[in-house]
Design a protein around this motif. Structure first.
Motif, PDB file in Angstrom:
ATOM      1  N   THR A 221       0.561  -0.984   0.141  1.00 34.39           N
ATOM      2  CA  THR A 221       0.050   0.138   0.286  1.00 34.39           C
ATOM      3  C   THR A 221       1.051   1.435   0.188  1.00 34.39           C
ATOM      4  O   THR A 221       0.393   2.501  -0.090  1.00 34.39           O
TER       5      THR A 221
ATOM      6  N   PRO B 278      -1.454   2.968   4.219  1.00 36.10           N
ATOM      7  CA  PRO B 278      -1.225   2.100   4.905  1.00 36.10           C
ATOM      8  C   PRO B 278      -1.861   1.266   6.210  1.00 36.10           C
ATOM      9  O   PRO B 278      -2.596  -0.130   6.309  1.00 36.10           O
TER      10      PRO B 278
ATOM     11  N   HIS C 179      -6.207   3.945   6.211  1.00 37.76           N
ATOM     12  CA  HIS C 179      -6.862   3.842   4.502  1.00 37.76           C
ATOM     13  C   HIS C 179      -7.977   4.845   3.701  1.00 37.76           C
ATOM     14  O   HIS C 179      -8.490   5.314   3.988  1.00 37.76           O
TER      15      HIS C 179
ATOM     16  N   GLU D 195      -8.066   1.966  -0.355  1.00 38.29           N
ATOM     17  CA  GLU D 195      -7.689   0.423   0.159  1.00 38.29           C
ATOM     18  C   GLU D 195      -7.254  -0.238  -1.254  1.00 38.29           C
ATOM     19  O   GLU D 195      -8.464  -0.451  -2.303  1.00 38.29           O
TER      20      GLU D 195
ATOM     21  N   TYR E 106      -9.572  -0.680  -5.889  1.00 42.21           N
ATOM     22  CA  TYR E 106      -9.721  -0.148  -5.368  1.00 42.21           C
ATOM     23  C   TYR E 106     -10.870   0.425  -4.846  1.00 42.21           C
ATOM     24  O   TYR E 106     -11.996   0.610  -5.212  1.00 42.21           O
TER      25      TYR E 106
END
Ligand code: ADP
Length: 629
Positions: free
Chosen positions: A79, A131, A134, A138, A146
């Protein structure tokens, strides 16, 4: 491995080529412009590295996302890398904004810089914490794609838009600052980034192409503005500009120095020539008289040189001004005639004046500068004519409210060789030195005359035959203020001849002379005392002002440059107070500031008369007769 990657994902080839592209630029940059350390180069470097990072992340990201690496730590890492595309993009764009700023002088630059950095920090912070939070996005795997977080637009796209719009703003509002090459290079690179993002948006993000287009933009900037040749050119240009400024200020300092020096020299010269004049008047001893005469001649030559040097330096500093005011043309000619008559007589030369008396008399123009020009020519004619005659011929033609004057100074002197004619009007240029060595001169007179005439919209020309003689012709147009002709004016005021006048008895009158220099006071006193008037001398200007407030005088002579209170200030105060014992008294300024043009300035200020230092007795006599006699 690379081939596998390309096979797996064809689109990645764009990013790879873009990486190579950017790498090439970085290599060139390191080779050529790295050491320059120029402001733009630093932003450019930042742009190139951020762009490289952006491209690399775009290559690594799909590989990472598709990999089998599992676990919460790997998820967080993926991420973070995914989000860092935003950050690299923003840094690249912001570096471009910084780059552009160097070419502009937008006044809120610093403020905007801080705001932009704050925006970047905010978005970087959002991406770095994404991360865990979010809040930006995400990633749920290849199928689900996404999910946008609440900060998706604000942290992901808004900064880029802000930087882009600000860049456009800087470009458009500073358009006139750029040279053509900069205009084209900058707009092309901006358009490249816009085109890249547009295509990416139209393709729904399937093709990551913005970074590639950004590196095209980078390439354009590199080729057009960041090559060492061009940077050298720019720095040479600015060095030249600096050198020009330094030279200008040095030249200005020189002019100021010369101006004040010649003023300082003129003040003691006044004393020397004045006292010499007294010796000439009072001494009966022949030897002393002969010495004093020589001293007078040399002193006057020295004074001419000082005046010419002062004028030339003023002219070079662009400070010589043409001051127009009304004047009687016939008086200008008469003054010149008288001066030349004396000099011609000493050399036993004939001197004739042919003045067209039907010319209008009252004109508007810069009398003292015009006089200076004709004086130079007449003076030269006398100097360079060993025998024969000089003719001063003045004609003119009326053209509506103007008169076009043509003045000719003709002599039967040494003449000028054809080859020398073209150098005649250059500074410090004297011609035919072998023959003219014994004649005093600086070679400034003619060049100054030409410059003055050019400033006044006039012309000077010369025809000459070696050993036979020369004719200098001056042409100048002046405004006519009255239709009265010279003949009519002369009939009205009578013959003008200040030299034959002596101070009529002014016994019982009171004159005040104010000058901070004691010698000058002595000289003025010596000239004035024979008139029979009561002469009051005052060295302190403040005391003089008190005296002027209390006691009445018939004529007041004021030096201008004095400590504490100068002559102009005294005059202004007296004139401002509408009452007072001396409110109708004529004020005469006596100054060593005697360059053409100053007279008009003082008269405009309110002085009734003007005497240039060194004081000449005839001028003083003229003034006293005019105002009191
Ligand atoms: P200066 O007379 O101080 O040397 P000018 O600038 O007035 O300087 O004149 C430049 C040169 O032109 C003089 O040195 C002289 O050689 C020449 N010149 C000027 N006027 C005449 C003239 N009427 N006849 C012959 N030569 C002249």
């Amino acid at each position: 491995m690379l081939l596998d990657l390309l096979n797996e994902n064809v689109k990645t080839s764009y990013e790879i080529s873009s990486v190579f592209f950017t790498l090439i630029i970085i290599i060139f940059m390191r080779m050529k412009t790295w050491e320059k350390g120029k402001e733009t180069t630093r932003s450019f470097r930042m742009m190139a590295y951020a762009g490289l990072g952006w491209n690399l992340v775009e290559i690594i990201n799909p590989v990472l996302l598709r990999s089998d690496l599992d676990g919460p730590m790997w998820e967080a890492f993926k991420t973070l890398v995914d989000g860092s595309q935003f950050t690299f993009g923003h840094v690249t764009l912001l570096a471009f904004v910084f780059y552009l700023e160097h070419y502009t002088d937008y006044k809120h630059k610093r403020w905007m810089r801080q705001l932009n950095i704050a925006i970047l920090l905010f978005s970087t912070f959002a991406v770095a914490t994404n991360p865990v939070t979010h809040w930006v996005f995400e990633y749920l795997g290849e199928d689900a794609g996404y999910i946008k977080g609440p900060l998706y637009l604000v942290a992901g796209y808004l900064p880029a838009m802000m930087f882009g719009v600000y860049a456009m703003y800087l470009y458009i509002f500073n358009f006139h600052h750029f040279i053509m090459r900069e205009k084209v290079a900058l707009i092309s690179s901006i358009l490249m980034v816009f085109a890249g993002s547009l295509i990416q948006i139209l393709l729904n993000g399937q093709l990551k192409i913005t970074a590639l287009f950004a590196s095209y933009g980078l390439f354009i900037l590199y080729l057009a503005l960041e090559t060492s040749d061009y940077l050298n050119l720019v720095s040479t240009r600015s060095e030249l500009e600096d050198a020009r400024e330094t030279a200008n200020s040095a030249n200005y300092a020189k002019s100021v120095f010369i101006a004040s020096m010649s003023h300082e020299i003129r003040t003691p010269m006044n004393a020397i020539l004045g006292i010499n004049e007294m010796i000439l008047k009072e001494s009966k001893e022949e030897k002393t008289l002969a010495y004093a005469k020589d001293m007078k001649t040399s002193g006057e030559i020295l004074l001419t040189i000082i005046n010419d040097v002062l004028d030339i330096s003023k002219m070079e500093a662009g400070k010589l001004e043409i001051q127009e005011s009304k004047y009687h043309f016939s008086e200008l000619i008469d003054e010149l005639t008288l001066e030349t008559q004396v000099a011609a007589k000493e050399k036993r030369l004939d001197f004739e004046v042919a003045l067209d008396e039907s010319l209008p008399d009252l004109l508007e123009g810069d009398k003292s500068h015009l006089k200076q020009v004709f004086h130079n020519l007449l003076d030269n004619a006398v100097k360079y004519t060993p025998r024969g005659r000089i003719i001063f011929d003045v004609k003119g033609e009326r053209e509506g409210e103007y008169v076009h004057l043509v003045g000719k100074v003709e002599d039967t002197g040494v003449g000028i060789k054809p080859d020398d004619l073209e150098h005649l009007f250059q500074n410090f240029h004297r011609v035919d030195l072998e023959r003219n060595r014994s004649i005093e001169g600086t070679g400034l007179g003619l060049s100054l005359s030409k410059k003055i005439l050019t400033l006044m919209g006039g012309r000077i020309s010369v025809v000459s035959q070696y050993d036979i003689g020369s004719i200098f012709t001056v042409e100048i147009t002046q405004r006519v203020l009255s239709d009265q002709s010279i003949l009519e004016y002369r009939k009205e005021v009578g013959e003008y001849n200040p030299l034959t006048r002596t101070i009529e008895s002014v016994a019982g009158k009171r004159f005040l002379v104010v000058d901070d220099n004691e010698m000058n006071l002595k000289v003025a006193n010596a000239f004035l005392v024979t008139s029979g008037a009561q002469i009051v001398l005052e060295q302190d200007s403040v005391k003089a002002f008190e005296l002027i407030k209390k006691e009445r005088f018939d004529l007041i002579f004021l030096d201008d440059l004095m400590p504490r209170l100068n002559g102009s200030a005294i005059l202004t105060r007296v004139r401002r107070a509408s009452s007072g014992v001396n409110k109708d008294t004529p004020f005469i300024v006596m100054t060593a500031n005697s360059s053409g043009g100053d007279e008009a300035k003082y008269i405009e200020l309110g002085f009734d008369g003007y005497i240039a230092k060194p004081i000449k007795e005839d001028k003083l006599v003229e003034v006293v007769n005019h105002f009191v006699g």
